[in-house]
Design an enzyme around this catalytic site. Sequence first.
Site, short mmCIF file in Angstrom:
data_model
loop_
_atom_site.label_atom_id
_atom_site.label_comp_id
_atom_site.label_asym_id
_atom_site.label_seq_id
_atom_site.Cartn_x
_atom_site.Cartn_y
_atom_site.Cartn_z
N ASP A 144 16.99 -26.86 51.48
CA ASP A 144 16.27 -25.87 50.69
C ASP A 144 15.33 -26.50 49.66
O ASP A 144 15.40 -26.19 48.47
CB ASP A 144 17.28 -24.94 49.96
N GLU B 260 14.33 -14.50 55.27
CA GLU B 260 14.77 -15.06 54.00
C GLU B 260 13.76 -16.13 53.58
O GLU B 260 12.71 -16.30 54.21
CB GLU B 260 16.18 -15.68 54.13
O1 FUB Z 1 21.22 -23.28 51.96
C1 FUB Z 1 21.78 -22.01 51.93
C2 FUB Z 1 20.83 -20.99 52.48
O2 FUB Z 1 20.42 -21.36 53.78
C3 FUB Z 1 19.53 -20.84 51.75
O3 FUB Z 1 19.62 -20.10 50.56
C4 FUB Z 1 18.70 -20.21 52.81
O4 FUB Z 1 17.33 -20.18 52.54
C5 FUB Z 1 19.06 -21.05 53.99
O5 FUB Z 1 18.31 -22.25 54.00
#
Ligand code: FUB
Length: 474
Positions: free
Chosen positions: A40, A211
Amino acid sequence: MRIRHRAVKVGAALALVASAVVSPTASAANPIVTGYYTADPAPLVVGNTMYIYAGRDEAAVGNNNFVMREWRVLSSTDAATWTDHGARANVATFPWAGADAWASEVEPRNGKYYWYTSINGNGPGWMDIGVAVGDSPLGPFRDAKGGPLISDSTPNSSGLNIDPTVFTDDDGQAYLYWGGYWGARAAKLKPNMIELDGPVVTPQGLANFWEAPWMFKRNGLYYMMYAANDTNGCVTSSSYACQRYATATSPLGPWTHRGVVLDQVSSTTNHAGVVQFNGQWYIVYHNANAPGGGNFRRSVAVDLLHFNADGTMRKVVQTTAGPPPNPSGGTGTNLGPSATASTSYVSPWETLAAVNNGGTPANSGDRSNLAYGNWPERGTQWVEYTWPTAKSVNRVSTYWFDDDQGIDLPASCQVQYWNGSAYVDVPGQSTCGVAGNTFNTTTFTTVDTTRLRLNVTSKPDFSTGVLEWQVFQA
Ligand code: FUB
């Protein structure tokens, strides 16, 4: 749909964040860190330095859950070699939370640095958005609010309140965007950066949003990049995700979907950020490519990002080599990407944007990063760079285009500069090389100028072309 596993809450406070230990990772290749797993990434440029804020994946092999307890910081002054500054915040930074240090992003304001995080609060619901604040890009960071900025009880919040991205417009108004489970959300932030300034709105036009939004602005146009997981040109299986992007003429949209900028990566999740550094655009993302890597053992990578002349984004070429060194300012900086290019002639099916879009061609026939050509013109043609303020320059490097058809390597070339009233040859010019499949470097006595020109003379019966023209600061 990809199944998410909720990590077990850790009630006890974690150990204090590691102190200011700095260990060089000395990586000039992707993934940029291989000693542990990172995910991330969120880039931020401050002065001559690019920072990357990233979570740390600690899941053991075979554990199909996110185990994420801290956020780390890396920095670079050339976007190729990275220094590891260790963990600078963790779950214990937020006393009201207990687990899941998921995606985050740092936004500067008034000399302070606000670190927006996805975090599992101890209250009702699951993921929240917290905000920490520090006096420098490396902190130390402390909880800025004493509770979540966004939680499940925030009116119109997302189905999963994760993945904050904060953007400050030229007028000083800051915006927060976030969301998961197909629920993108946006809200204005007050100048204190820790309170919403108005209602939470649902952005329109972010086709297939899943997301991981990332917001930025370029040439007056707003860009929203985000993870999608549809199989309509995005991914081969909806367990994976690509990065789509949309543009808008105002920061809250409405958005117009533009396409895929980053294909699916080797990890199921796909989370990326975009930043301009030393005139070059970069995308920072994660994959599962580090030794022992996997969907819960991800690693951060950096690659070049290119825009077409109409502002659309070119699809990212995911590399293991990473970008070439692009030192911060001073001697040796390639000033090409910060110049405005013009030419005596460009063929309608090729593009002048090729010459200063920062690429490193594989060979003289490599069109993957655009190509400039002047077919069917013959004789002497020119390409020129203009800067708004005078630059001190003493070296150029040219990668010629040769399409094995009407465009061939030139017969000769010559570098000229604008002396205030006319173009004249740069003084002390070394041979202007015309070799194929390589950068040809020409040195000269330093000149201060706002305009530099490359005169290119063709062989009989051929036109000429350029894949990249670099001009270096003295
Ligand atoms: O790393 C946890 C979660 O997975 C993140 O918040 C999302 O964007 C995905 O990458």
